[in-house]
Write a protein that holds these residues in place. Sequence first.
Motif, short mmCIF file in Angstrom:
data_model
loop_
_atom_site.label_atom_id
_atom_site.label_comp_id
_atom_site.label_asym_id
_atom_site.label_seq_id
_atom_site.Cartn_x
_atom_site.Cartn_y
_atom_site.Cartn_z
N CYS A 91 32.18 -12.57 -2.14
CA CYS A 91 31.81 -11.71 -3.11
C CYS A 91 31.60 -10.41 -2.62
O CYS A 91 32.23 -9.18 -3.21
CB CYS A 91 30.60 -12.16 -4.19
N GLN A 96 37.07 -11.58 -5.47
CA GLN A 96 36.47 -11.59 -6.90
C GLN A 96 36.50 -13.11 -7.40
O GLN A 96 35.76 -13.41 -8.25
CB GLN A 96 37.67 -10.98 -7.92
N CYS A 99 33.03 -14.09 -6.57
CA CYS A 99 32.04 -13.59 -7.61
C CYS A 99 31.96 -14.30 -8.86
O CYS A 99 31.17 -14.45 -9.36
CB CYS A 99 32.55 -12.03 -7.85
N GLY A 108 25.78 -14.85 -10.18
CA GLY A 108 26.50 -13.80 -9.53
C GLY A 108 26.16 -12.15 -10.33
O GLY A 108 25.53 -12.23 -11.08
#
Length: 110
Positions: A91, A96, A99, A108
């Motif tokens: 992340c 992405q 994340c 997150g």
Amino acid sequence: MHGNALSDAGRVPDAVRRFGQACDAGIPVACTNLALTLLDPPADPDRALALLEGACRAGDPYGCGALGHELVQGRFAADAERGLALLWQACAQGAQAACADLQAMGLGPG
């Protein structure tokens, strides 16, 4: 067609061949894509794990994120601590999907 398009079009053997060629040429993200393709039936989890480990070691944040995801989910072996560390690393490097995984777990960046 490129590897992802071939995989999406149901031409998995062609995708595996092309991802394999690119992976053998030293392109870590191709190793990650090959591993992800190999996780779908008929699965080859041992090869997929080796490919994700290698891609992550080579610096592919998507490989690290995918490996982290699978470790947290217990697909290869349950190692949530290492999986979370890899998700955080990926992340931070801009992956992405990693994340999003962290966010879905309530951990997150938000």
